[in-house]
Write an enzyme that holds these catalytic residues in place. Structure first.
Site, mmCIF file in Angstrom:
data_model
loop_
_atom_site.group_PDB
_atom_site.id
_atom_site.type_symbol
_atom_site.label_atom_id
_atom_site.label_comp_id
_atom_site.label_asym_id
_atom_site.label_seq_id
_atom_site.Cartn_x
_atom_site.Cartn_y
_atom_site.Cartn_z
ATOM 1 N N ASN A 1 0.832 -1.201 0.000
ATOM 2 C CA ASN A 1 0.000 0.000 0.000
ATOM 3 C C ASN A 1 0.871 1.257 0.000
ATOM 4 O O ASN A 1 2.043 1.201 -0.353
ATOM 5 C CB ASN A 1 -1.020 -0.010 1.144
ATOM 6 N N ARG A 2 0.311 2.380 0.415
ATOM 7 C CA ARG A 2 0.944 3.679 0.206
ATOM 8 C C ARG A 2 1.576 4.264 1.456
ATOM 9 O O ARG A 2 1.046 4.117 2.556
ATOM 10 C CB ARG A 2 -0.082 4.671 -0.357
ATOM 11 N N HIS B 1 3.564 0.071 -2.649
ATOM 12 C CA HIS B 1 3.953 -1.352 -2.711
ATOM 13 C C HIS B 1 5.461 -1.577 -2.745
ATOM 14 O O HIS B 1 5.961 -2.448 -3.456
ATOM 15 C CB HIS B 1 3.294 -2.027 -3.909
ATOM 16 N N HIS C 1 -1.228 -9.840 -3.760
ATOM 17 C CA HIS C 1 -2.052 -8.957 -4.590
ATOM 18 C C HIS C 1 -2.793 -9.728 -5.687
ATOM 19 O O HIS C 1 -2.900 -9.270 -6.819
ATOM 20 C CB HIS C 1 -1.171 -7.871 -5.199
ATOM 21 N N TYR D 1 -5.784 -10.967 -7.922
ATOM 22 C CA TYR D 1 -7.108 -10.513 -8.365
ATOM 23 C C TYR D 1 -7.987 -11.753 -8.556
ATOM 24 O O TYR D 1 -7.673 -12.625 -9.368
ATOM 25 C CB TYR D 1 -7.021 -9.764 -9.692
ATOM 26 N N GLN E 1 -7.506 -4.447 2.287
ATOM 27 C CA GLN E 1 -7.747 -3.473 1.239
ATOM 28 C C GLN E 1 -8.643 -4.090 0.182
ATOM 29 O O GLN E 1 -8.297 -5.103 -0.424
ATOM 30 C CB GLN E 1 -6.429 -3.029 0.592
ATOM 31 N N GLU F 1 -6.588 -7.505 -0.140
ATOM 32 C CA GLU F 1 -5.206 -7.477 0.311
ATOM 33 C C GLU F 1 -5.161 -7.342 1.835
ATOM 34 O O GLU F 1 -5.369 -6.268 2.379
ATOM 35 C CB GLU F 1 -4.468 -6.312 -0.334
#
Length: 325
Positions: A77-78, A103, A173, A175, A269, A289
């Site tokens: 994440n950030r 990331h 991560h 999907y 997330q 996440e």
């Protein structure tokens, strides 16, 4: 079973490990710790891959930014402004998601080739992240172990130690599209998350605090359609735990498949992939996440992501699979 999957331009080989148990087949790459595929049956027993990925290494190298199936770190994440302070010193990171670090930076764990060794019902990946890698302090020794449980659940266990104070936040991560990647949008999937609060964000997707999900589109305490336009951290009601606790469930009415998520982490997330491009499309996958919160190194009120010498970072997430009639 492992096999050569491809070779990087510098000659480094990339291997693929195949795990099979209880009717589930998972493939993991030594490049980026990527979960390349997860094949599980639908309500009629038909086996289909339910994650977004590529059949060859070239696909991942050409589409690295969406982090397809990857192990991300040193900080998932950030981190706001690409900087944080620790013990009175400020560390500058890449602003690869300007103005933030995302990331782990430009060349994060998702773009590294990991050492791999077999373990019972799985594979263990390991590497050393040197002091200063992507601007993060401390020499970090870490391993990530992928195993299949007796019921076919995919268990991902993370462990790390450091020789100097640092921050760490690892996740996977992947999907998910429980109808299969060719099915298109996952907006019709139904989702439940055991979270009464979430972290709203500013225009740069940095948390502005913690708010209740009540009477908002962020209330997934009762199962409902996923929809679109989510890239938000949910504050799990259970908090940080030693053992994995079930926190979320994703259901696809078309196939009957159910994905359950259990974790030790305090947050998850939800990302609905609204900006995916070819060969997929916007909303064609849902990422869940498990993590500590975004920008925690700059937010002392959030659960700490600090790791110090003598301590061991441990985290675990378990993805379970089932069906409904």
């Amino acid at each position: 079973m492992n096999e050569l999957f491809g070779t990087l331009s510098d000659g480094t080989p990339v291997h693929r490990w195949t795990l099979e148990r209880a009717g589930v087949r998972v493939r993991v790459l030594s490049y980026g710790g990527i979960v390349q595929s997860v094949e599980v049956p639908d309500r009629d027993g038909r086996l289909v891959d339910v994650v977004l990925g590529f059949p060859d290494l070239a696909g991942y190298l050409a589409h690295s930014e969406p982090y397809f199936g990857a192990l991300v770190g040193r900080y998932a994440n950030r981190i706001a402004g690409g900087a944080f302070a620790l013990d009175g010193r400020t560390y500058r990171l890449a602003q690869n998601n300007a103005p933030n670090c995302l990331h782990g930076g430009v060349h994060g764990f998702d773009k590294r080739v990991w050492d791999a060794e077999p373990v019972e019902h799985g594979v263990r990946l390991s590497r050393v992240s040197p002091d200063g890698e992507e601007g993060f302090p401390g020499r970090l020794e870490l391993s990530v172990t992928y195993t299949l449980d007796a019921d076919g659940a995919l268990r991902i266990a993370y462990e790390a130690v450091t020789d100097a104070p640092t921050v760490i936040n690892l996740t996977n991560h992947t999907y998910w599209n429980l109808s299969g990647p060719a099915a298109g949008s996952t907006g019709g999937h139904a989702l439940r998350i055991d979270a009464s609060r979430y972290t709203p964000v500013d225009a740069d997707l940095i948390p502005t605090g913690v708010e209740t999900v009540a009477d908002s589109r962020f209330d997934f305490r009762t199962e409902r359609k996923v929809g679109v336009e989510y890239d938000h951290n949910f504050v799990l009601d259970k908090g940080r735990t030693v053992d994995s606790v079930a926190v979320a469930e994703l259901y696809d009415p078309a196939s009957g498949r159910v994905l359950t998520v259990a974790t030790t982490e305090p947050g998850v997330q939800l990302y609905t992939a609204d900006h995916l491009g070819e060969p997929f499309g916007p909303g064609h996958g849902v990422a869940l996440e498990t993590q500590h919160f975004p920008d925690s190194p700059n937010r002392p009120e959030f659960p700490s992501t600090e790791l110090r010498p003598g301590a061991t970072y441990r985290s675990e997430t378990v993805y379970g699979f089932g069906v409904r009639d």
